[in-house]
Design a protein around this motif. Structure first.
Motif, PDB file in Angstrom:
ATOM      1  N   GLY A  11      11.809  14.586 -10.946  1.00  0.00           N
ATOM      2  CA  GLY A  11      11.062  14.353  -9.712  1.00  0.00           C
ATOM      3  C   GLY A  11      10.033  13.263  -9.906  1.00  0.00           C
ATOM      4  O   GLY A  11       9.644  12.952 -11.025  1.00  0.00           O
ATOM      5  N   ALA A  12       9.612  12.675  -8.813  1.00  0.00           N
ATOM      6  CA  ALA A  12       8.571  11.643  -8.853  1.00  0.00           C
ATOM      7  C   ALA A  12       7.772  11.718  -7.563  1.00  0.00           C
ATOM      8  O   ALA A  12       8.289  12.147  -6.529  1.00  0.00           O
ATOM      9  CB  ALA A  12       9.189  10.262  -9.022  1.00  0.00           C
ATOM     10  N   GLY A  13       6.535  11.295  -7.630  1.00  0.00           N
ATOM     11  CA  GLY A  13       5.705  11.298  -6.435  1.00  0.00           C
ATOM     12  C   GLY A  13       4.676  10.191  -6.510  1.00  0.00           C
ATOM     13  O   GLY A  13       4.329   9.723  -7.594  1.00  0.00           O
ATOM     14  N   PHE A  14       4.211   9.765  -5.362  1.00  0.00           N
ATOM     15  CA  PHE A  14       3.149   8.771  -5.323  1.00  0.00           C
ATOM     16  C   PHE A  14       2.295   9.018  -4.092  1.00  0.00           C
ATOM     17  O   PHE A  14       2.687   9.712  -3.169  1.00  0.00           O
ATOM     18  CB  PHE A  14       3.714   7.342  -5.301  1.00  0.00           C
ATOM     19  N   ALA A  15       1.113   8.441  -4.100  1.00  0.00           N
ATOM     20  CA  ALA A  15       0.213   8.526  -2.954  1.00  0.00           C
ATOM     21  C   ALA A  15      -0.680   7.292  -2.987  1.00  0.00           C
ATOM     22  O   ALA A  15      -0.901   6.698  -4.050  1.00  0.00           O
ATOM     23  CB  ALA A  15      -0.634   9.797  -3.018  1.00  0.00           C
ATOM     24  N   VAL A  16      -1.179   6.918  -1.837  1.00  0.00           N
ATOM     25  CA  VAL A  16      -2.089   5.773  -1.727  1.00  0.00           C
ATOM     26  C   VAL A  16      -3.295   6.191  -0.893  1.00  0.00           C
ATOM     27  O   VAL A  16      -3.260   7.175  -0.171  1.00  0.00           O
ATOM     28  CB  VAL A  16      -1.405   4.541  -1.083  1.00  0.00           C
ATOM     29  N   GLY A  17      -4.348   5.419  -1.003  1.00  0.00           N
ATOM     30  CA  GLY A  17      -5.526   5.670  -0.192  1.00  0.00           C
ATOM     31  C   GLY A  17      -5.232   5.505   1.284  1.00  0.00           C
ATOM     32  O   GLY A  17      -4.248   4.869   1.670  1.00  0.00           O
ATOM     33  N   SER A  18      -6.095   6.053   2.116  1.00  0.00           N
ATOM     34  CA  SER A  18      -5.833   6.055   3.556  1.00  0.00           C
ATOM     35  C   SER A  18      -6.334   4.802   4.281  1.00  0.00           C
ATOM     36  O   SER A  18      -6.027   4.606   5.446  1.00  0.00           O
ATOM     37  CB  SER A  18      -6.450   7.292   4.198  1.00  0.00           C
ATOM     38  N   THR A  19      -7.074   3.943   3.591  1.00  0.00           N
ATOM     39  CA  THR A  19      -7.614   2.745   4.230  1.00  0.00           C
ATOM     40  C   THR A  19      -6.688   1.566   3.975  1.00  0.00           C
ATOM     41  O   THR A  19      -6.568   1.096   2.841  1.00  0.00           O
ATOM     42  CB  THR A  19      -9.027   2.428   3.693  1.00  0.00           C
ATOM     43  N   LYS A  20      -6.038   1.097   5.031  1.00  0.00           N
ATOM     44  CA  LYS A  20      -5.109  -0.022   4.912  1.00  0.00           C
ATOM     45  C   LYS A  20      -5.858  -1.321   5.214  1.00  0.00           C
ATOM     46  O   LYS A  20      -6.516  -1.447   6.241  1.00  0.00           O
ATOM     47  CB  LYS A  20      -3.945   0.153   5.886  1.00  0.00           C
ATOM     48  N   ILE A  21      -5.742  -2.287   4.313  1.00  0.00           N
ATOM     49  CA  ILE A  21      -6.370  -3.588   4.478  1.00  0.00           C
ATOM     50  C   ILE A  21      -5.257  -4.632   4.623  1.00  0.00           C
ATOM     51  O   ILE A  21      -4.416  -4.776   3.737  1.00  0.00           O
ATOM     52  CB  ILE A  21      -7.265  -3.951   3.269  1.00  0.00           C
ATOM     53  N   GLU A  22      -5.263  -5.329   5.734  1.00  0.00           N
ATOM     54  CA  GLU A  22      -4.274  -6.380   5.984  1.00  0.00           C
ATOM     55  C   GLU A  22      -4.726  -7.684   5.332  1.00  0.00           C
ATOM     56  O   GLU A  22      -5.905  -7.873   5.012  1.00  0.00           O
ATOM     57  CB  GLU A  22      -4.093  -6.582   7.490  1.00  0.00           C
ATOM     58  N   ASN A  23      -3.801  -8.599   5.170  1.00  0.00           N
ATOM     59  CA  ASN A  23      -4.110  -9.880   4.553  1.00  0.00           C
ATOM     60  C   ASN A  23      -5.121 -10.706   5.336  1.00  0.00           C
ATOM     61  O   ASN A  23      -5.791 -11.563   4.760  1.00  0.00           O
ATOM     62  CB  ASN A  23      -2.837 -10.700   4.353  1.00  0.00           C
ATOM     63  N   GLU A  24      -5.235 -10.476   6.636  1.00  0.00           N
ATOM     64  CA  GLU A  24      -6.179 -11.255   7.428  1.00  0.00           C
ATOM     65  C   GLU A  24      -7.602 -11.124   6.884  1.00  0.00           C
ATOM     66  O   GLU A  24      -8.330 -12.109   6.775  1.00  0.00           O
ATOM     67  CB  GLU A  24      -6.140 -10.827   8.904  1.00  0.00           C
ATOM     68  N   LYS A  25      -7.994  -9.924   6.533  1.00  0.00           N
ATOM     69  CA  LYS A  25      -9.344  -9.703   6.004  1.00  0.00           C
ATOM     70  C   LYS A  25      -9.509 -10.370   4.645  1.00  0.00           C
ATOM     71  O   LYS A  25     -10.544 -11.003   4.376  1.00  0.00           O
ATOM     72  CB  LYS A  25      -9.633  -8.206   5.909  1.00  0.00           C
ATOM     73  N   ILE A  26      -8.525 -10.238   3.796  1.00  0.00           N
ATOM     74  CA  ILE A  26      -8.579 -10.846   2.469  1.00  0.00           C
ATOM     75  C   ILE A  26      -8.624 -12.374   2.604  1.00  0.00           C
ATOM     76  O   ILE A  26      -9.418 -13.037   1.938  1.00  0.00           O
ATOM     77  CB  ILE A  26      -7.361 -10.424   1.612  1.00  0.00           C
ATOM     78  N   ALA A  27      -7.770 -12.907   3.460  1.00  0.00           N
ATOM     79  CA  ALA A  27      -7.712 -14.361   3.652  1.00  0.00           C
ATOM     80  C   ALA A  27      -9.049 -14.900   4.146  1.00  0.00           C
ATOM     81  O   ALA A  27      -9.552 -15.909   3.646  1.00  0.00           O
ATOM     82  CB  ALA A  27      -6.598 -14.719   4.632  1.00  0.00           C
ATOM     83  N   PHE A  28      -9.640 -14.218   5.106  1.00  0.00           N
ATOM     84  CA  PHE A  28     -10.931 -14.647   5.650  1.00  0.00           C
ATOM     85  C   PHE A  28     -12.004 -14.639   4.567  1.00  0.00           C
ATOM     86  O   PHE A  28     -12.759 -15.602   4.407  1.00  0.00           O
ATOM     87  CB  PHE A  28     -11.346 -13.747   6.817  1.00  0.00           C
ATOM     88  N   ASN A  29     -12.063 -13.557   3.800  1.00  0.00           N
ATOM     89  CA  ASN A  29     -13.071 -13.430   2.748  1.00  0.00           C
ATOM     90  C   ASN A  29     -12.887 -14.443   1.616  1.00  0.00           C
ATOM     91  O   ASN A  29     -13.851 -14.834   0.970  1.00  0.00           O
ATOM     92  CB  ASN A  29     -13.078 -12.016   2.165  1.00  0.00           C
ATOM     93  N   CYS A  30     -11.649 -14.853   1.378  1.00  0.00           N
ATOM     94  CA  CYS A  30     -11.356 -15.759   0.263  1.00  0.00           C
ATOM     95  C   CYS A  30     -11.196 -17.213   0.692  1.00  0.00           C
ATOM     96  O   CYS A  30     -11.007 -18.098  -0.156  1.00  0.00           O
ATOM     97  CB  CYS A  30     -10.089 -15.305  -0.455  1.00  0.00           C
ATOM     98  N   GLY A  31     -11.194 -17.465   2.003  1.00  0.00           N
ATOM     99  CA  GLY A  31     -11.050 -18.832   2.485  1.00  0.00           C
ATOM    100  C   GLY A  31      -9.658 -19.404   2.299  1.00  0.00           C
ATOM    101  O   GLY A  31      -9.499 -20.598   2.063  1.00  0.00           O
ATOM    102  N   VAL A  32      -8.658 -18.541   2.391  1.00  0.00           N
ATOM    103  CA  VAL A  32      -7.263 -18.982   2.279  1.00  0.00           C
ATOM    104  C   VAL A  32      -6.499 -18.493   3.503  1.00  0.00           C
ATOM    105  O   VAL A  32      -7.036 -17.768   4.337  1.00  0.00           O
ATOM    106  CB  VAL A  32      -6.606 -18.450   0.983  1.00  0.00           C
ATOM    107  N   THR A  33      -5.245 -18.885   3.613  1.00  0.00           N
ATOM    108  CA  THR A  33      -4.440 -18.452   4.751  1.00  0.00           C
ATOM    109  C   THR A  33      -3.693 -17.164   4.424  1.00  0.00           C
ATOM    110  O   THR A  33      -3.429 -16.863   3.250  1.00  0.00           O
ATOM    111  CB  THR A  33      -3.406 -19.522   5.153  1.00  0.00           C
ATOM    112  N   VAL A  34      -3.353 -16.450   5.458  1.00  0.00           N
ATOM    113  CA  VAL A  34      -2.562 -15.224   5.313  1.00  0.00           C
ATOM    114  C   VAL A  34      -1.223 -15.558   4.669  1.00  0.00           C
ATOM    115  O   VAL A  34      -0.739 -14.843   3.781  1.00  0.00           O
ATOM    116  CB  VAL A  34      -2.361 -14.549   6.696  1.00  0.00           C
ATOM    117  N   GLU A  35      -0.632 -16.652   5.099  1.00  0.00           N
ATOM    118  CA  GLU A  35       0.678 -17.064   4.572  1.00  0.00           C
ATOM    119  C   GLU A  35       0.617 -17.359   3.076  1.00  0.00           C
ATOM    120  O   GLU A  35       1.552 -17.047   2.339  1.00  0.00           O
ATOM    121  CB  GLU A  35       1.201 -18.286   5.327  1.00  0.00           C
ATOM    122  N   SER A  36      -0.489 -17.961   2.617  1.00  0.00           N
ATOM    123  CA  SER A  36      -0.578 -18.290   1.188  1.00  0.00           C
ATOM    124  C   SER A  36      -0.634 -17.016   0.344  1.00  0.00           C
ATOM    125  O   SER A  36      -0.062 -16.969  -0.743  1.00  0.00           O
ATOM    126  CB  SER A  36      -1.784 -19.181   0.905  1.00  0.00           C
TER     127      SER A  36
END
Length: 105
Positions: A11-36
């Motif tokens: 058997g195997a199992g996994f779980a992730v945190g409940s807060t989903k962060i999209e690339n838009e937020k990361i891109a904005f904070n890092c000064g790059v594009t979502v596509e990059s």
């Protein structure tokens, strides 16, 4: 089921945190594009723990999922692996075993 060197994975199992962060937020904070970000990593979103969640919480969920998907009559070892931790000691695996009341008979 998978057999490797005399070890049977049932058997195997996994779980992730409940807060989903999209690339838009990361891109904005890092000064790059979502596509990059998507082109370089293949990642379109990631999950973080919410303020009310701990690594122990999601590790316990993942462990329950692994146990639920296993052949419950023959397992004798639960492996808990992570590259992050809340605390160094006690180990995450021993804390999960304690929370889920897993014991050696």
């Amino acid at each position: 089921e998978v057999w490797m060197m005399g070890i049977k994975i049932t058997g195997a199992g996994f779980a992730v945190g409940s807060t989903k962060i999209e690339n838009e937020k990361i891109a904005f904070n890092c000064g790059v594009t979502v596509e990059s970000i998507l082109d370089k990593t293949g990642i379109s979103s990631r999950f973080y723990l919410a303020d009310h969640e701990s690594l122990l919480d999601i590790a316990s969920i993942a462990t329950n999922r692994a146990i639920d998907s296993s052949d419950k009559t023959s397992w004798s070892l639960v492996i808990c692996a992570t590259y992050a931790h809340d605390v160094i000691f006690p180990s995450l695996s021993s804390r999960v075993a304690n929370r889920l009341k897993l014991s050696v008979d």
